[in-house]
Scaffold this motif. Structure first.
Motif, PDB file in Angstrom:
ATOM      1  N   GLY A   1      42.850  34.097  35.630  1.00 50.21           N
ATOM      2  CA  GLY A   1      42.870  33.390  37.024  1.00 50.21           C
ATOM      3  C   GLY A   1      41.626  33.124  37.622  1.00 50.21           C
ATOM      4  O   GLY A   1      41.244  32.607  38.679  1.00 50.21           O
ATOM      5  N   TYR A   2      40.564  33.971  37.190  1.00 48.29           N
ATOM      6  CA  TYR A   2      39.170  34.106  37.893  1.00 48.29           C
ATOM      7  C   TYR A   2      38.438  32.673  37.479  1.00 48.29           C
ATOM      8  O   TYR A   2      37.299  32.729  37.959  1.00 48.29           O
ATOM      9  CB  TYR A   2      38.670  35.287  37.351  1.00 48.29           C
ATOM     10  CG  TYR A   2      39.231  36.546  37.923  1.00 48.29           C
ATOM     11  CD1 TYR A   2      39.094  36.808  39.283  1.00 48.29           C
ATOM     12  CD2 TYR A   2      39.708  37.270  36.997  1.00 48.29           C
ATOM     13  CE1 TYR A   2      39.903  38.048  39.553  1.00 48.29           C
ATOM     14  CE2 TYR A   2      40.493  38.779  37.425  1.00 48.29           C
ATOM     15  CZ  TYR A   2      40.516  38.981  38.586  1.00 48.29           C
ATOM     16  OH  TYR A   2      41.230  40.003  39.110  1.00 48.29           O
ATOM     17  N   GLN A   3      38.953  32.081  36.556  1.00 42.39           N
ATOM     18  CA  GLN A   3      38.107  30.880  36.149  1.00 42.39           C
ATOM     19  C   GLN A   3      37.932  29.983  37.261  1.00 42.39           C
ATOM     20  O   GLN A   3      38.973  29.690  37.929  1.00 42.39           O
ATOM     21  CB  GLN A   3      38.667  30.217  34.885  1.00 42.39           C
ATOM     22  CG  GLN A   3      39.862  29.865  34.798  1.00 42.39           C
ATOM     23  CD  GLN A   3      41.246  30.905  34.337  1.00 42.39           C
ATOM     24  OE1 GLN A   3      40.983  31.902  34.622  1.00 42.39           O
ATOM     25  NE2 GLN A   3      42.142  30.329  33.636  1.00 42.39           N
ATOM     26  N   VAL A   4      36.754  29.119  36.996  1.00 43.90           N
ATOM     27  CA  VAL A   4      36.597  28.420  38.425  1.00 43.90           C
ATOM     28  C   VAL A   4      36.469  26.982  37.756  1.00 43.90           C
ATOM     29  O   VAL A   4      35.685  26.608  36.765  1.00 43.90           O
ATOM     30  CB  VAL A   4      35.347  28.924  38.906  1.00 43.90           C
ATOM     31  CG1 VAL A   4      34.655  27.834  39.914  1.00 43.90           C
ATOM     32  CG2 VAL A   4      35.346  30.106  39.647  1.00 43.90           C
TER      33      VAL A   4
ATOM     34  N   GLN B   1      37.390  37.079  43.817  1.00 42.45           N
ATOM     35  CA  GLN B   1      38.420  36.462  42.879  1.00 42.45           C
ATOM     36  C   GLN B   1      37.915  35.125  42.254  1.00 42.45           C
ATOM     37  O   GLN B   1      38.965  34.334  41.839  1.00 42.45           O
ATOM     38  CB  GLN B   1      39.267  35.839  44.130  1.00 42.45           C
ATOM     39  CG  GLN B   1      40.078  37.053  44.772  1.00 42.45           C
ATOM     40  CD  GLN B   1      40.883  37.559  43.842  1.00 42.45           C
ATOM     41  OE1 GLN B   1      42.086  37.107  43.443  1.00 42.45           O
ATOM     42  NE2 GLN B   1      40.735  39.137  44.078  1.00 42.45           N
ATOM     43  N   ARG B   2      36.700  35.250  41.697  1.00 41.26           N
ATOM     44  CA  ARG B   2      36.088  34.205  40.923  1.00 41.26           C
ATOM     45  C   ARG B   2      35.065  34.712  39.936  1.00 41.26           C
ATOM     46  O   ARG B   2      34.638  35.678  40.289  1.00 41.26           O
ATOM     47  CB  ARG B   2      35.716  33.108  41.667  1.00 41.26           C
ATOM     48  CG  ARG B   2      34.382  33.339  42.517  1.00 41.26           C
ATOM     49  CD  ARG B   2      33.534  32.103  42.911  1.00 41.26           C
ATOM     50  NE  ARG B   2      34.592  31.099  43.944  1.00 41.26           N
ATOM     51  CZ  ARG B   2      34.053  29.907  43.984  1.00 41.26           C
ATOM     52  NH1 ARG B   2      33.048  29.427  43.544  1.00 41.26           N
ATOM     53  NH2 ARG B   2      35.091  29.383  44.911  1.00 41.26           N
ATOM     54  N   TYR B   3      34.933  33.918  38.828  1.00 47.29           N
ATOM     55  CA  TYR B   3      33.646  34.094  37.976  1.00 47.29           C
ATOM     56  C   TYR B   3      32.657  33.340  38.682  1.00 47.29           C
ATOM     57  O   TYR B   3      32.788  32.145  39.277  1.00 47.29           O
ATOM     58  CB  TYR B   3      33.955  33.591  36.542  1.00 47.29           C
ATOM     59  CG  TYR B   3      34.823  34.696  35.716  1.00 47.29           C
ATOM     60  CD1 TYR B   3      34.452  35.885  35.354  1.00 47.29           C
ATOM     61  CD2 TYR B   3      36.029  33.882  35.224  1.00 47.29           C
ATOM     62  CE1 TYR B   3      35.404  36.809  34.729  1.00 47.29           C
ATOM     63  CE2 TYR B   3      36.692  34.619  34.502  1.00 47.29           C
ATOM     64  CZ  TYR B   3      36.398  36.067  34.091  1.00 47.29           C
ATOM     65  OH  TYR B   3      37.197  36.872  33.394  1.00 47.29           O
TER      66      TYR B   3
ATOM     67  N   ASP C   1      39.312  26.561  26.755  1.00 51.22           N
ATOM     68  CA  ASP C   1      39.302  26.753  28.355  1.00 51.22           C
ATOM     69  C   ASP C   1      37.869  27.350  28.776  1.00 51.22           C
ATOM     70  O   ASP C   1      37.319  28.112  28.155  1.00 51.22           O
ATOM     71  CB  ASP C   1      40.337  27.844  28.712  1.00 51.22           C
ATOM     72  CG  ASP C   1      41.738  27.310  28.776  1.00 51.22           C
ATOM     73  OD1 ASP C   1      41.820  26.021  28.680  1.00 51.22           O
ATOM     74  OD2 ASP C   1      42.585  27.897  28.823  1.00 51.22           O
ATOM     75  N   GLN C   2      37.374  26.848  29.680  1.00 46.69           N
ATOM     76  CA  GLN C   2      36.056  27.059  30.284  1.00 46.69           C
ATOM     77  C   GLN C   2      36.448  27.958  31.357  1.00 46.69           C
ATOM     78  O   GLN C   2      37.008  28.049  32.389  1.00 46.69           O
ATOM     79  CB  GLN C   2      35.568  25.983  30.896  1.00 46.69           C
ATOM     80  CG  GLN C   2      35.017  24.719  29.888  1.00 46.69           C
ATOM     81  CD  GLN C   2      35.165  23.490  30.692  1.00 46.69           C
ATOM     82  OE1 GLN C   2      35.644  22.998  31.593  1.00 46.69           O
ATOM     83  NE2 GLN C   2      33.834  22.830  30.010  1.00 46.69           N
ATOM     84  N   PRO C   3      35.562  29.285  31.167  1.00 49.44           N
ATOM     85  CA  PRO C   3      35.541  30.283  32.533  1.00 49.44           C
ATOM     86  C   PRO C   3      34.986  29.730  33.653  1.00 49.44           C
ATOM     87  O   PRO C   3      35.408  30.195  34.621  1.00 49.44           O
ATOM     88  CB  PRO C   3      35.096  31.509  31.692  1.00 49.44           C
ATOM     89  CG  PRO C   3      33.972  30.832  30.785  1.00 49.44           C
ATOM     90  CD  PRO C   3      34.650  29.783  30.155  1.00 49.44           C
TER      91      PRO C   3
ATOM     92  N   SER D   1      38.592  29.004  42.328  1.00 50.95           N
ATOM     93  CA  SER D   1      39.290  29.678  41.142  1.00 50.95           C
ATOM     94  C   SER D   1      40.805  29.598  41.078  1.00 50.95           C
ATOM     95  O   SER D   1      41.366  29.130  42.197  1.00 50.95           O
ATOM     96  CB  SER D   1      38.814  31.048  41.160  1.00 50.95           C
ATOM     97  OG  SER D   1      39.715  31.854  42.238  1.00 50.95           O
ATOM     98  N   LEU D   2      41.414  29.533  40.134  1.00 53.01           N
ATOM     99  CA  LEU D   2      42.773  29.748  40.135  1.00 53.01           C
ATOM    100  C   LEU D   2      43.623  30.548  41.166  1.00 53.01           C
ATOM    101  O   LEU D   2      44.311  30.410  41.917  1.00 53.01           O
ATOM    102  CB  LEU D   2      43.332  29.694  38.794  1.00 53.01           C
ATOM    103  CG  LEU D   2      43.519  28.575  37.740  1.00 53.01           C
ATOM    104  CD1 LEU D   2      41.885  27.979  37.512  1.00 53.01           C
ATOM    105  CD2 LEU D   2      44.193  29.001  36.300  1.00 53.01           C
ATOM    106  N   LEU D   3      43.169  31.729  41.217  1.00 49.91           N
ATOM    107  CA  LEU D   3      43.585  32.706  42.264  1.00 49.91           C
ATOM    108  C   LEU D   3      43.367  32.451  43.517  1.00 49.91           C
ATOM    109  O   LEU D   3      43.955  32.603  44.417  1.00 49.91           O
ATOM    110  CB  LEU D   3      42.979  34.195  41.600  1.00 49.91           C
ATOM    111  CG  LEU D   3      43.510  34.643  40.473  1.00 49.91           C
ATOM    112  CD1 LEU D   3      43.016  36.015  40.140  1.00 49.91           C
ATOM    113  CD2 LEU D   3      44.897  34.965  40.413  1.00 49.91           C
TER     114      LEU D   3
END
Length: 354
Positions: free
Chosen positions: A237-240, A149-151, A306-308, A279-281
């Motif tokens: 939503g995968y941005q951390v 659920q994340r980058y 926005d930074q991933p 992450s957001l999710l």
């Protein structure tokens, strides 16, 4: 032993905001007199002002003024033993809507503070609240990969996070104005020999944060969950981000202030580090566990700059001041949940999350 402690007050600009009022509270609690300079225009700041006065009385002097007014700034700076400069325009979206106002507050307002110190109180330390947004988007899509659920970055060199050596790449009017101020603060140390420190902060959260969609996203997510409101996620939503509890942030600020002689002229990244990244999710899942409620959300386009992925390497602060984060994310979320629930009259299920 601490350095540069006097009986003169510490000036905190933006001291009725979320981080500012927590810092003012800590300063007053340890015996410092505090001048809070704030224009009292943002949501929640008047309530924070009342909270500070109720807790500390005459030890807190609240001056209603704007950092764009150089005369008011000079008046406050003359009296100060140190300046903690937090007053700012804080939303990327507002900077896009009105870049000139964003510049006037963040860039010109900071120069007003620096000039007041340089001309009228040059021995006073100046600690400045910068942002990780000075690094721009930071990494390209090809440099990240999805994991659950994340980058995460492809390169193992970023495993410990972003250091202060990362190149600056201002992106969005907000990034430009804060980056300009960041560099002015640094340069006033080099050129005019002021005692300055720059704190490039990641996501700070905790009690007395009135989160909005544009700023204070962790509090905004939690408050939306408590109210049953639907969230909008900009991006996928995968941005951390790494998250730092405000009490840990205050520890770092006070350590830099108390040992200004050894850190003057330095720039530090300030955040929760890899162990407090989320992450957001992932945060939505944590909040669902915390509140016992589904967190409705929808998706919208990425916003400019926005930074991933952004995670702070905190080793520079540890090496300079022995500072490291103490409060893990789950524990910090409980404290924020308790404050928001008490403030807005909502109940939660702490026992399910503890």
């Amino acid at each position: 032993m601490t350095e540069n402690r006097t009986d003169r007050p510490v000036l905190v600009t933006g001291g009725c905001g979320f981080i500012g009022c927590n810092l003012a509270d800590r300063l007053a609690a340890r015996g410092n007199a505090v001048i809070v300079l704030d224009n009292l225009t943002r949501a929640g700041v008047r309530e924070n002002a009342q909270w500070l006065k109720a807790r500390h009385g005459e030890r807190i002097d609240i001056v209603t003024a704007d950092i764009r007014d150089s005369i008011s700034v000079i008046g406050a700076v003359r009296e100060a033993s140190a300046v903690i400069h937090l007053a700012a325009q804080v939303a990327v979206t507002d900077s896009i809507a009105d870049p000139v106002a964003d510049f006037e507050v963040n860039a010109r307002g900071t120069v007003n503070v620096l000039e007041a110190v340089r001309l009228h109180n040059p021995t006073a330390p100046v600690l400045f609240a910068s942002t990780n947004k000075v690094y721009g988007r930071l990494i390209d899509d090809a440099q990240i990969a999805r994991a659950d659920q994340r980058y995460q970055p492809v390169s193992s060199e970023l495993a410990d996070g972003i250091t202060e050596n990362a190149p600056l790449d201002f992106y969005s009017p907000y990034g430009c104005s804060k980056g300009t101020a960041d560099q002015y603060v640094r340069d006033y140390s080099r050129v005019f020999d002021l005692q300055t420190v720059v704190m490039r902060m990641s996501c700070i959260y905790g009690p007395r944060q009135f989160g909005t969609e544009d700023q204070g996203w962790i509090a905004h997510f939690l408050l939306s969950a408590l109210r049953g409101d639907s969230l909008t996620i900009y991006g996928d939503g995968y941005q951390v981000r790494d998250a730092l509890h405000v009490s840990d942030a205050a520890d770092a600020w006070l350590a830099a202030l108390d040992h200004i002689g050894s850190v003057r002229g330095r720039v530090f990244n300030l955040g929760g580090g890899p162990s407090n990244s989320v992450s957001l999710l992932e945060l939505i899942a944590l909040l669902r566990e915390l509140t016992g409620r589904d967190v409705a959300h929808s998706f919208a386009d990425w916003r400019p700059g926005d930074q991933p992925w952004y995670v702070t390497d905190t080793s520079a602060l540890f090496n300079a001041l022995g500072w490291r984060p103490k409060i893990p994310l789950r524990e910090g979320l409980i404290s924020l949940h308790e404050w928001l629930a008490s403030r807005f009259g909502e109940s939660g299920k702490r026992e399910a999350f503890a």
